[in-house]
Design an enzyme around this catalytic site. Structure first.
Site, short mmCIF file in Angstrom:
data_model
loop_
_atom_site.label_atom_id
_atom_site.label_comp_id
_atom_site.label_asym_id
_atom_site.label_seq_id
_atom_site.Cartn_x
_atom_site.Cartn_y
_atom_site.Cartn_z
N CYS A 141 0.78 -1.24 0.00
CA CYS A 141 0.00 0.00 0.00
C CYS A 141 0.81 1.28 0.00
CB CYS A 141 -0.91 0.03 1.23
SG CYS A 141 -1.75 -1.53 1.57
N CYS A 196 1.24 3.90 -2.96
CA CYS A 196 0.16 4.80 -3.37
C CYS A 196 -0.28 5.74 -2.25
CB CYS A 196 -1.03 3.98 -3.83
SG CYS A 196 -2.19 4.90 -4.85
N HIS A 197 -0.31 5.24 -1.03
CA HIS A 197 -0.79 6.04 0.09
C HIS A 197 0.33 6.72 0.86
CE1 HIS A 197 -4.91 4.71 -0.45
NE2 HIS A 197 -4.47 3.47 -0.56
N MET A 217 -10.36 0.85 -5.29
CA MET A 217 -9.92 -0.02 -4.21
C MET A 217 -10.13 -1.47 -4.62
SD MET A 217 -8.75 -0.48 -1.20
CE MET A 217 -8.72 -1.84 -0.04
N HIS A 231 7.05 11.68 -12.80
CA HIS A 231 7.60 10.33 -12.76
C HIS A 231 8.89 10.24 -13.56
CE1 HIS A 231 7.51 6.10 -11.90
NE2 HIS A 231 7.51 5.78 -13.19
N HIS A 271 3.33 6.76 -19.40
CA HIS A 271 4.54 6.11 -18.87
C HIS A 271 5.53 5.95 -20.03
CE1 HIS A 271 7.30 3.32 -16.95
NE2 HIS A 271 6.71 3.57 -15.80
#
Length: 580
Positions: free
Chosen positions: A83, A86-87, A124, A363, A405
């Protein structure tokens, strides 16, 4: 729980990482994720954080559900394996929403368990119904995200110097090349899950050496002279490899943090091979080092405010770094704040930095064909930011497809729009072409002038070469094996004709039970061969496939038991001179 080394071989139904448990706290559980493609979910869960193994202090929150030390440590490991990307390490949000107690405690354990188990349409994943988490583990994670987030230790000069090793002192290194290899055509190939790189002779297709590195090397970069190869693992270990040695190997190493992605060297005239720089995810910072020994000299934090809302962010990760060809500067791209820092290294004791804001979640990217303009993906913002390295300013901000990307991108001459730079997308089948010539094609500069249709989403890399008439696009994160085991190739002189599919996975001739995902086309020095990694799981056979660029026929297959999960490949000449 499965180990962190097997993610890429999982089926499309495998939801690897919660994009946002709090992107939308819907009223009802949604077992399907209509707004998030399997490719996006795979990308967000592309690797566990090395912080999973770092011991952290448990701060007992009296308002949170009870957790034993054993439960807390297990949940902490799951969080960093699944996780944190992302968080965020501190759970304050990154590409996903914040999961701090002020957000989660009001919801309560039962409410949170529903979302962890069933997922939501906002992104989610359905952890429980997919079989990834047991009911006990769902309960564990629901209680964990209500606890005070543990903070990993900082990593400063003292800690760096404790890891710094000069394996071969400068005075003991060769004064001339001591081997017969054509080092300008060597490929540095990441062996992701074995913590190594394979140094491969591009002429003979033979492995020269397998060099022990950090975990999951992210990139390889060359010194300006082309003598030294620098690689950095996700655990922030940097290896400096001397290609002049009889058998190229590590001459210096250091850990610059606890998690990282980027390394680069000084390229400007007069500063060749003088400095190296590494950027970290944790702690959020970069460090400038001596270019011949990796001795750490200057550490700079990247914590600050975001470009849009001007909110303070405690964890802005350094995603990528490139060296300017026009000034003694490094371009340090900071993901969460959406800023590119132009770091002037002419005097590191009086370090000057110019801050250019563009869009959040910067990125990776590459230069245009003139090497003046740097185009970097703000991937979750669906934009490409264009930095003018000569003038030191933002030249453009281009709306493109869903989650661009590009890797380094691809430069070629379009018959109508002139010089263009191309990127593929993770979230859709679009390839964006951006005009890059403000001098002779001003009306097209810094605009998305055209799009091509690819095989599908899940693209990570796009590639061409100045001497090639082809454009190659991979789709390794697409859930369809017919797509992720092949590559699309376009004729640059006839883009309207669409693409031809090359069965790279089939050509590899490896065992049928492997994933055989095809990733990162990379040209040789001459531009007449294209190399592809055929990437299976750690316990399955992998290979590197070489294609003749003119005929689009199979030329060679490199197989070796030591080629464990090959991914990125970096040709010395193309990497040294930013040719793509």
């Amino acid at each position: 729980m499965k180990g962190r080394n097997t993610w890429i071989a999982r089926s499309a139904a495998l939801a690897v990482l919660p994009l946002a448990i709090g992107m939308a706290y819907a009223d009802e559980p949604q077992p399907e994720h209509k707004d998030v493609s399997p490719a996006e979910i795979r990308y967000q869960g592309s690797a566990s954080s090395p912080l999973a193994d770092v011991e952290m202090y448990q701060d007992v929150n009296p308002k949170a559900p009870a957790m034993s030390k054993t439960e807390f440590d297990k949940a902490r490991q799951i969080y960093f394996q699944r996780c944190a990307g992302c968080h965020g390490v501190l759970r304050k949000g990154a590409t996903g929403k914040a999961l701090t107690p002020d957000k989660t405690l009001p919801k309560g354990s039962e409410y949170l368990k529903v979302f962890i188990k069933y997922g939501s349409a906002a992104g989610m994943p359905n952890w429980g119904t997919s079989g990834e988490l047991t009911d006990d583990e769902v309960d564990l994670m629901a209680r964990y995200i209500q606890q005070t987030p543990p903070q990993p230790p900082e990593f400063g000069l003292k800690e760096m110097k404790e890891t710094w090793k000069v394996v071969v002192p400068v005075a003991q290194r060769p004064t001339r090349k001591m081997n017969n290899y054509n080092i300008s055509n060597i490929f540095s190939t990441t062996l992701r899950d074995s913590g190594e790189v394979a140094v491969i002779d591009g002429d003979t297709k033979k492995i020269i050496n397998i060099v022990k590195t950090g975990y999951a090397v992210h990139i390889s970069r060359l010194s300006a002279s082309g003598r030294y190869l620098f690689v950095i693992g996700r655990d922030a270990k940097v290896n400096m490899i001397d290609l002049w040695m009889e058998k190229p190997d590590t001459v210096a190493e250091i850990r610059t943090g606890l998690e990282a992605r980027s390394v680069e060297t000084s390229k400007y005239k007069g500063y060749e091979d003088k400095y190296a720089i590494a950027g970290s995810y944790w702690p959020p910072q970069y460090v400038i080092m001596k270019g011949d020994t990796l001795e750490p000299l200057k550490i700079v934090s990247t914590r600050g405010v975001t470009v849009d809302t001007q909110d303070y962010h405690p964890e802005p990760r350094v995603a990528s770094i490139v060296a300017s060809h026009f000034k003694p500067e490094f371009l340090v791209n900071v993901k969460e704040t959406g800023k590119t820092l132009l770091v002037n290294y002419s005097d590191i004791n009086a370090l000057a930095s110019t801050e250019i804001g563009s869009a959040r979640f910067l990125h990776d990217g590459g230069f245009d064909s003139t090497l003046r303009y740097f185009l970097v993906a703000a991937n979750q913002s669906n934009k490409i930011a264009v930095i003018d390295t000569k003038e030191g300013k933002l030249a453009g901000l281009v709306e493109v497809g869903k989650i661009p990307h590009p890797g380094r991108g691809a430069n070629f001459m379009h018959p109508k729009y002139g010089p263009v730079w191309a990127t593929g997308d993770l979230g859709d089948e679009q390839i964006a072409l951006i005009g890059t010539d403000p001098a002779k094609h001003k009306q097209y500069a810094w605009k998305m002038v055209d799009t091509l249709k690819s095989q599908g989403g899940g693209s990570l890399f796009i590639k061409t070469h100045p001497k090639s008439r082809h454009l190659y696009v991979d789709n390794p994160l697409n859930p369809d094996p017919k797509i992720n085991q092949t590559v699309a190739v376009y004729e640059l002189g006839n883009l309207a004709a669409g693409y031809k599919v090359l069965p790279i996975g089939e050509w590899a001739g490896i065992s049928d039970d492997g994933a055989k995902r095809v990733v990162q086309p990379e040209y040789n020095k001459a531009g007449d061969e294209v190399w592809f990694s055929v990437w299976s799981a750690k316990n399955k056979e992998s290979a590197v496939v070489v294609v003749d660029d003119k005929s689009l026929k199979l030329k060679a297959v490199i197989k070796d038991p030591r080629l464990i999960t090959p991914t990125g490949k970096f040709n010395v000449t193309n990497t040294q001179h930013d040719i793509y």
